[in-house]
Design a protein around this motif. Sequence first.
Motif, PDB file in Angstrom:
ATOM      1  N   ILE A  93       0.869  -1.175   0.000  1.00 21.98           N
ATOM      2  CA  ILE A  93       0.000   0.000   0.000  1.00 21.98           C
ATOM      3  C   ILE A  93       0.901   1.219   0.000  1.00 21.98           C
ATOM      4  O   ILE A  93       1.705   1.409   0.918  1.00 21.98           O
ATOM      5  CB  ILE A  93      -0.924   0.029   1.239  1.00 21.98           C
ATOM      6  N   ASP A  94       0.807   2.034  -1.034  1.00 22.11           N
ATOM      7  CA  ASP A  94       1.643   3.244  -1.157  1.00 22.11           C
ATOM      8  C   ASP A  94       3.135   2.943  -1.054  1.00 22.11           C
ATOM      9  O   ASP A  94       3.898   3.706  -0.462  1.00 22.11           O
ATOM     10  CB  ASP A  94       1.276   4.277  -0.080  1.00 22.11           C
ATOM     11  N   GLY A  95       3.572   1.808  -1.600  1.00 20.80           N
ATOM     12  CA  GLY A  95       4.993   1.472  -1.570  1.00 20.80           C
ATOM     13  C   GLY A  95       5.477   0.874  -0.256  1.00 20.80           C
ATOM     14  O   GLY A  95       6.632   0.498  -0.133  1.00 20.80           O
ATOM     15  N   GLU A  96       4.594   0.750   0.728  1.00 24.98           N
ATOM     16  CA  GLU A  96       4.924   0.120   2.007  1.00 24.98           C
ATOM     17  C   GLU A  96       4.327  -1.287   2.020  1.00 24.98           C
ATOM     18  O   GLU A  96       3.206  -1.493   1.567  1.00 24.98           O
ATOM     19  CB  GLU A  96       4.333   0.909   3.184  1.00 24.98           C
ATOM     20  N   THR A  97       5.060  -2.241   2.552  1.00 27.98           N
ATOM     21  CA  THR A  97       4.560  -3.600   2.660  1.00 27.98           C
ATOM     22  C   THR A  97       3.983  -3.814   4.049  1.00 27.98           C
ATOM     23  O   THR A  97       4.645  -3.543   5.050  1.00 27.98           O
ATOM     24  CB  THR A  97       5.682  -4.623   2.393  1.00 27.98           C
ATOM     25  N   TYR A  98       2.740  -4.268   4.105  1.00 26.74           N
ATOM     26  CA  TYR A  98       2.044  -4.547   5.359  1.00 26.74           C
ATOM     27  C   TYR A  98       1.706  -6.026   5.416  1.00 26.74           C
ATOM     28  O   TYR A  98       1.370  -6.635   4.401  1.00 26.74           O
ATOM     29  CB  TYR A  98       0.740  -3.745   5.444  1.00 26.74           C
ATOM     30  N   THR A  99       1.771  -6.586   6.608  1.00 29.20           N
ATOM     31  CA  THR A  99       1.356  -7.967   6.824  1.00 29.20           C
ATOM     32  C   THR A  99      -0.061  -7.951   7.364  1.00 29.20           C
ATOM     33  O   THR A  99      -0.372  -7.212   8.299  1.00 29.20           O
ATOM     34  CB  THR A  99       2.293  -8.677   7.819  1.00 29.20           C
ATOM     35  N   TYR A 100      -0.916  -8.765   6.765  1.00 23.04           N
ATOM     36  CA  TYR A 100      -2.309  -8.896   7.173  1.00 23.04           C
ATOM     37  C   TYR A 100      -2.610 -10.345   7.538  1.00 23.04           C
ATOM     38  O   TYR A 100      -1.951 -11.265   7.057  1.00 23.04           O
ATOM     39  CB  TYR A 100      -3.252  -8.470   6.033  1.00 23.04           C
ATOM     40  N   ASN A 101      -3.635 -10.513   8.366  1.00 26.27           N
ATOM     41  CA  ASN A 101      -4.119 -11.843   8.710  1.00 26.27           C
ATOM     42  C   ASN A 101      -5.644 -11.806   8.659  1.00 26.27           C
ATOM     43  O   ASN A 101      -6.272 -11.038   9.386  1.00 26.27           O
ATOM     44  CB  ASN A 101      -3.630 -12.253  10.100  1.00 26.27           C
ATOM     45  N   PHE A 102      -6.214 -12.628   7.780  1.00 18.62           N
ATOM     46  CA  PHE A 102      -7.652 -12.658   7.563  1.00 18.62           C
ATOM     47  C   PHE A 102      -8.241 -13.969   8.100  1.00 18.62           C
ATOM     48  O   PHE A 102      -7.641 -15.035   7.935  1.00 18.62           O
ATOM     49  CB  PHE A 102      -7.968 -12.515   6.069  1.00 18.62           C
TER      50      PHE A 102
END
Length: 190
Positions: A93-102
């Motif tokens: 998102i916007d060049g930043e990497t985020y870790t998600y857990n669904f």
Amino acid sequence: DHGDEYWFYAQKDGELVKSKIKKINGQYYAFNEWGGMLHGLYKMSVNGSDIQSYEEIESENDLPEADEAWQVYYFGDSPKEGVMKTGKTSLDIDGETYTYNFRKSSSDRGAGYDGISDDVLYCKGRVMKADRDEKLAVFTYEDEEYLVNTSGKLQKKKTNVKDADDNFYCTDSRGVVTYKGTEKYDKNNE
């Protein structure tokens, strides 16, 4: 009209699936109010399988705050385009990497975890973690401040751990901050 292309799903009676999350051939998909399949990261209000409202998350500014009623869902490319993602994934998102857990199951299947799970604090599915240059960061959840490191792990039972700005922290057995300051904590000087 805008040059955008969408997949649609028509039921046996010819009616398009609209404003719903629908299981098709073992996979879950979401469809907007016109029947177009959603693809990407979305904040949504869902009641059962009915989509009440939704907004695409296209930048960091679109990410919902902890106190907002939205839930976050991701409809990606694996194993097919538009499939609801469950479990852990990394998103840009916007060049930043985020870790998600669904969530993998329950009535909230596909919604991002909110709260603490496996010693990690999640906000709408996103792992709350310190930036590399910070080393440690404090996040508030349900009126308590938690200390996390750069991988998002809660810092439990810590005494005088220091962040990149030379602030000291102490935490309890849950990772809740019990002391923060520019001087080391000394229980003899309480």
